[in-house]
Write a protein that holds these residues in place. Structure first.
Motif, short mmCIF file in Angstrom:
data_model
loop_
_atom_site.label_atom_id
_atom_site.label_comp_id
_atom_site.label_asym_id
_atom_site.label_seq_id
_atom_site.Cartn_x
_atom_site.Cartn_y
_atom_site.Cartn_z
N LEU A 151 -6.38 -8.55 -8.05
CA LEU A 151 -7.24 -7.78 -7.16
C LEU A 151 -6.63 -7.54 -5.78
O LEU A 151 -7.09 -6.67 -5.04
N VAL A 152 -5.59 -8.28 -5.43
CA VAL A 152 -4.96 -8.11 -4.11
C VAL A 152 -4.38 -6.71 -3.94
O VAL A 152 -4.66 -6.05 -2.94
N PRO A 153 -3.57 -6.18 -4.88
CA PRO A 153 -3.05 -4.82 -4.68
C PRO A 153 -4.15 -3.76 -4.59
O PRO A 153 -4.05 -2.80 -3.81
N LEU A 154 -5.21 -3.94 -5.36
CA LEU A 154 -6.32 -2.99 -5.30
C LEU A 154 -6.99 -3.02 -3.92
O LEU A 154 -7.31 -1.98 -3.35
N GLY A 155 -7.17 -4.22 -3.37
CA GLY A 155 -7.74 -4.34 -2.04
C GLY A 155 -6.85 -3.72 -0.98
O GLY A 155 -7.32 -3.10 -0.02
N LEU A 156 -5.53 -3.88 -1.12
CA LEU A 156 -4.60 -3.27 -0.15
C LEU A 156 -4.66 -1.75 -0.21
O LEU A 156 -4.57 -1.08 0.82
N VAL A 157 -4.82 -1.20 -1.42
CA VAL A 157 -4.94 0.26 -1.54
C VAL A 157 -6.23 0.73 -0.89
O VAL A 157 -6.26 1.72 -0.16
N MET A 158 -7.31 0.01 -1.13
CA MET A 158 -8.62 0.43 -0.62
C MET A 158 -8.69 0.34 0.91
O MET A 158 -9.43 1.12 1.54
N THR A 159 -7.97 -0.60 1.53
CA THR A 159 -8.01 -0.72 2.99
C THR A 159 -7.07 0.27 3.68
O THR A 159 -7.14 0.43 4.89
N GLY A 160 -6.15 0.87 2.94
CA GLY A 160 -5.24 1.84 3.54
C GLY A 160 -3.92 1.23 4.00
O GLY A 160 -3.08 1.92 4.59
N ILE A 161 -3.73 -0.05 3.76
CA ILE A 161 -2.50 -0.71 4.19
C ILE A 161 -1.29 -0.18 3.42
O ILE A 161 -0.22 0.01 3.99
N VAL A 162 -1.48 0.12 2.15
CA VAL A 162 -0.36 0.62 1.34
C VAL A 162 0.11 1.96 1.88
O VAL A 162 1.31 2.22 1.99
N GLU A 163 -0.84 2.82 2.24
CA GLU A 163 -0.47 4.13 2.80
C GLU A 163 0.26 3.95 4.14
O GLU A 163 1.26 4.62 4.40
N TRP A 164 -0.22 3.04 4.97
CA TRP A 164 0.43 2.78 6.25
C TRP A 164 1.85 2.26 6.07
O TRP A 164 2.78 2.68 6.73
N VAL A 165 2.03 1.32 5.11
CA VAL A 165 3.35 0.77 4.85
C VAL A 165 4.28 1.85 4.31
O VAL A 165 5.45 1.93 4.70
N ALA A 166 3.77 2.68 3.43
CA ALA A 166 4.59 3.76 2.87
C ALA A 166 5.00 4.74 3.96
O ALA A 166 6.15 5.20 4.00
N ASP A 167 4.07 5.08 4.86
CA ASP A 167 4.40 5.98 5.97
C ASP A 167 5.41 5.34 6.91
O ASP A 167 6.31 6.00 7.43
N THR A 168 5.27 4.04 7.15
CA THR A 168 6.19 3.34 8.04
C THR A 168 7.57 3.21 7.42
O THR A 168 8.58 3.35 8.11
N ALA A 169 7.64 2.97 6.13
CA ALA A 169 8.92 2.77 5.46
C ALA A 169 9.78 4.03 5.49
O ALA A 169 11.00 3.94 5.52
N PHE A 170 9.17 5.19 5.50
CA PHE A 170 9.92 6.44 5.48
C PHE A 170 9.95 7.12 6.84
O PHE A 170 10.33 8.29 6.94
#
Length: 151
Positions: A38-57
């Motif tokens: 459930l951790v990856p799902l929670g990260l997607v729902m909070t928007g952290i994954v999108e922020w990390v992806a934007d930061t990485a590129f």
């Protein structure tokens, strides 16, 4: 977009594995697997994954990490040099002034000698004279213990 899809797929697969584990009557392990999935799902729902992806590129974000790394390197270098020199300028001045005043007694740095090692307490040899201060004096107490046990 792709990162969110991958995280959601990982969460779904983890929940499936947790269900199979619970079916095998290993409920504690199943609960732990479900929590991890459930951790990856929670990260997607909070928007952290999108922020990390934007930061990485983002080149600006990488430049910022470079500036932070340079600042850390400068800080570490100055601390190492400060330790090598013996502290800050004020600390060195205080240490020199204390050395000039004689803040430390000469006998304060002498090693503490036990009662058996003082000059007046040296064991006497068979001829009645005091033993020389040598390697034999260091092992006299060990020899006494060995003789006591008959060794």
């Amino acid at each position: 977009m792709i990162a969110e899809t991958v995280c959601s797929a990982v969460a779904a697969a983890g929940l499936g594995i947790a269900a199979v584990t619970a079916y095998r009557k290993r409920f504690l392990a199943a609960a732990r697997i479900a929590a991890y999935s459930l951790v990856p799902l929670g990260l997607v729902m909070t928007g952290i994954v999108e922020w990390v992806a934007d930061t990485a590129f983002s080149p600006v974000a990488w430049a910022g990490f470079g500036v932070l790394g340079g600042a850390w390197a400068l800080f570490a270098t100055t601390r190492a040099l400060e330790r090598r020199r013996g502290g800050t300028r004020e600390e060195r001045k205080a240490a020199r002034a204390a050395a000039r005043r004689g803040a430390v007694e000469p006998s304060a740095s002498a090693p503490s000698l036990g009662a058996g090692s003082r000059q007046g307490a040296r064991p006497q040899t068979a001829s009645g004279s005091r033993a020389d201060t040598g390697a034999g004096d260091d092992f006299s107490d060990i020899e006494a213990i060995l003789k006591k046990h008959g060794i």
